[in-house]
Design a protein around this motif. Structure first.
Motif, mmCIF file in Angstrom:
data_model
loop_
_atom_site.group_PDB
_atom_site.id
_atom_site.type_symbol
_atom_site.label_atom_id
_atom_site.label_comp_id
_atom_site.label_asym_id
_atom_site.label_seq_id
_atom_site.Cartn_x
_atom_site.Cartn_y
_atom_site.Cartn_z
ATOM 1 N N ALA A 180 0.800 -1.223 0.000
ATOM 2 C CA ALA A 180 0.000 0.000 0.000
ATOM 3 C C ALA A 180 0.832 1.272 0.000
ATOM 4 O O ALA A 180 1.989 1.286 0.422
ATOM 5 C CB ALA A 180 -0.918 0.003 1.219
ATOM 6 N N ARG A 181 0.200 2.341 -0.427
ATOM 7 C CA ARG A 181 0.797 3.674 -0.324
ATOM 8 C C ARG A 181 0.454 4.314 1.020
ATOM 9 O O ARG A 181 1.165 5.197 1.496
ATOM 10 C CB ARG A 181 0.303 4.568 -1.464
ATOM 11 N N VAL A 205 7.186 2.577 10.101
ATOM 12 C CA VAL A 205 8.284 3.550 10.005
ATOM 13 C C VAL A 205 9.545 2.879 9.476
ATOM 14 O O VAL A 205 10.249 3.425 8.616
ATOM 15 C CB VAL A 205 8.525 4.216 11.372
ATOM 16 N N GLU A 206 9.823 1.676 9.965
ATOM 17 C CA GLU A 206 10.994 0.935 9.490
ATOM 18 C C GLU A 206 10.874 0.596 8.009
ATOM 19 O O GLU A 206 11.888 0.456 7.313
ATOM 20 C CB GLU A 206 11.180 -0.339 10.319
ATOM 21 N N ALA A 207 9.640 0.490 7.506
ATOM 22 C CA ALA A 207 9.412 0.183 6.090
ATOM 23 C C ALA A 207 9.457 1.430 5.212
ATOM 24 O O ALA A 207 9.250 1.341 3.995
ATOM 25 C CB ALA A 207 8.067 -0.517 5.923
ATOM 26 N N GLY A 208 9.706 2.580 5.826
ATOM 27 C CA GLY A 208 9.833 3.813 5.044
ATOM 28 C C GLY A 208 8.624 4.714 5.055
ATOM 29 O O GLY A 208 8.590 5.718 4.331
ATOM 30 N N PHE A 209 7.628 4.397 5.872
ATOM 31 C CA PHE A 209 6.429 5.232 5.951
ATOM 32 C C PHE A 209 6.663 6.417 6.891
ATOM 33 O O PHE A 209 7.488 6.360 7.815
ATOM 34 C CB PHE A 209 5.249 4.414 6.482
ATOM 35 N N ARG A 264 3.451 6.537 2.407
ATOM 36 C CA ARG A 264 4.718 6.583 1.667
ATOM 37 C C ARG A 264 4.897 7.905 0.927
ATOM 38 O O ARG A 264 5.958 8.156 0.368
ATOM 39 C CB ARG A 264 4.799 5.433 0.669
ATOM 40 N N PHE A 265 3.871 8.722 0.877
ATOM 41 C CA PHE A 265 3.937 9.995 0.170
ATOM 42 C C PHE A 265 4.022 11.136 1.198
ATOM 43 O O PHE A 265 3.798 10.916 2.397
ATOM 44 C CB PHE A 265 2.721 10.168 -0.739
ATOM 45 N N PRO A 266 4.334 12.352 0.755
ATOM 46 C CA PRO A 266 4.490 13.463 1.698
ATOM 47 C C PRO A 266 3.204 13.762 2.469
ATOM 48 O O PRO A 266 2.114 13.814 1.886
ATOM 49 C CB PRO A 266 4.875 14.643 0.801
ATOM 50 N N VAL A 267 3.339 13.925 3.764
ATOM 51 C CA VAL A 267 2.211 14.291 4.623
ATOM 52 C C VAL A 267 2.649 15.420 5.547
ATOM 53 O O VAL A 267 3.841 15.615 5.792
ATOM 54 C CB VAL A 267 1.711 13.094 5.460
ATOM 55 N N THR A 268 1.671 16.151 6.050
ATOM 56 C CA THR A 268 1.934 17.217 7.015
ATOM 57 C C THR A 268 1.163 16.907 8.291
ATOM 58 O O THR A 268 -0.026 17.221 8.405
ATOM 59 C CB THR A 268 1.496 18.587 6.464
ATOM 60 N N PRO A 269 1.815 16.252 9.251
ATOM 61 C CA PRO A 269 1.116 15.908 10.490
ATOM 62 C C PRO A 269 0.677 17.157 11.255
ATOM 63 O O PRO A 269 1.148 18.273 10.989
ATOM 64 C CB PRO A 269 2.172 15.116 11.275
#
Length: 326
Positions: A180-181, A205-209, A264-269
């Protein structure tokens, strides 16, 4: 939101339709037996969902709460990525499809949902409930470590990890991260549920998310293990079946849940998250917050002007400060 898109009201209406004709006493007994099963109070070899009546009763009892919790988690993701919408959605262990309803509302029916579950009666009822509400495929799959997912924009896993072994939980979250993305996982708002969410969050997080919500960062949770747990609350309108089974008179109940939404894409928490019910005192509001620097408290008084009114309106789980003042 366009009224033609699924909502809590349309879900309740669909549930009322499938319960029509089922004697209330039979429905209540089915729910009581199923709750006892999930609590481990009945033999493990007893069938959990024996027939359509069982599934309908349990759906009426649990789907509204699952819908509200998942919807809140999805809006956390949507707020962090307002320009993103999933075209495809896979709901792992989705049963009667509450998460599909929530995704259809959050993104106005833009996603095509695939619901995976092992219980055929649940899938059949879910298909019946969703007819005309949102596009979905209902597929029987055994949920566990051997599950393989097709690539998809969004994976949801709600109230499922608690039913798996630790090894299967790890394998499932790892597979969701591969496929998934964006991944949204919801568990009960208990210390154990929070621990499962933290373990899943670490794997993502370890998977790059990147964590989109509820956390304002992707670093380690600042809560010392065993001292507290992060969870939130969603208000659920109670049906007559809820009141009959629980013996309560209130028209609502509060569903406690823990969650993580990551992408996996840019987010703004959120700059920070309100992690407890705001304490409103005369002339001030105390907010317990989780921010990039950890846990803290913000006291907002009348001297803060418009921010004070916003603090009085703030709710547990909200981003802080509000977007317009962030």
């Amino acid at each position: 939101m366009n009224a033609s898109h699924p909502s809590a009201d349309s879900l309740r209406a669909a549930l009322a339709t499938v319960l029509d004709g089922l004697p209330p006493r039979q429905a209540a007994q089915a729910v009581e037996r199923l709750i006892a099963n999930y609590r481990g109070d009945t033999p493990t070899d007893a069938p959990v969902l024996r027939d359509r009546s069982d599934v309908a009763a349990y759906a009426a009892y649990r789907m509204p709460a699952t819908f509200e919790a998942v919807r809140a988690a999805l809006y956390g993701l949507a707020d962090a990525a307002p320009d993103w919408a999933p075209a495809t959605h896979t709901d792992v262990g989705g049963g009667t499809g509450a998460a599909g309803w929530a995704v259809a509302e959050a993104w106005e029916g833009a996603a095509r949902t695939t619901v995976l579950d092992w219980a055929e009666p649940a899938l059949a009822l879910g298909r019946e409930l969703a007819a005309g509400a949102f596009e979905a495929e209902w597929r029987r799959e055994r949920i566990g470590g051997a599950l393989r997912l097709a690539d998809t924009d969004l994976v949801t896993v709600s109230y499922v990890l608690n039913e798996l072994t630790e090894a299967d939980r790890t394998a499932l979250v790892t597979e969701a991260a591969r496929a998934a993305r964006a991944v949204v996982i919801v568990e009960p708002g208990t210390p154990d549920g929070y621990e499962r969410i933290i373990a899943a969050r670490t794997l993502l997080v370890e998977a790059g998310f990147t964590v989109a919500a509820p956390c304002p960062h992707s670093g380690a949770c600042p809560i010392a293990p065993g001292t507290d747990w992060c969870h939130f609350s969603a208000r659920v309108s109670r049906s007559s079946l809820h009141r009959k089974v629980k013996g309560g008179s209130l028209p609502y109940e509060d569903e406690k849940y823990a969650y993580v939404a990551a992408a996996r894409f840019p987010v703004t928490p959120a700059p920070a998250r309100v992690v407890r019910r705001p304490q409103i005192r005369k002339g001030l509001v105390q907010l317990e917050l989780c921010g990039p620097d950890g846990l803290g408290r913000d006291t907002v008084t009348k001297r803060h002007g418009p921010l004070y009114k916003q603090a009085r309106d703030a709710e547990w789980g909200d981003a802080w400060p509000p977007e317009e003042t962030a």
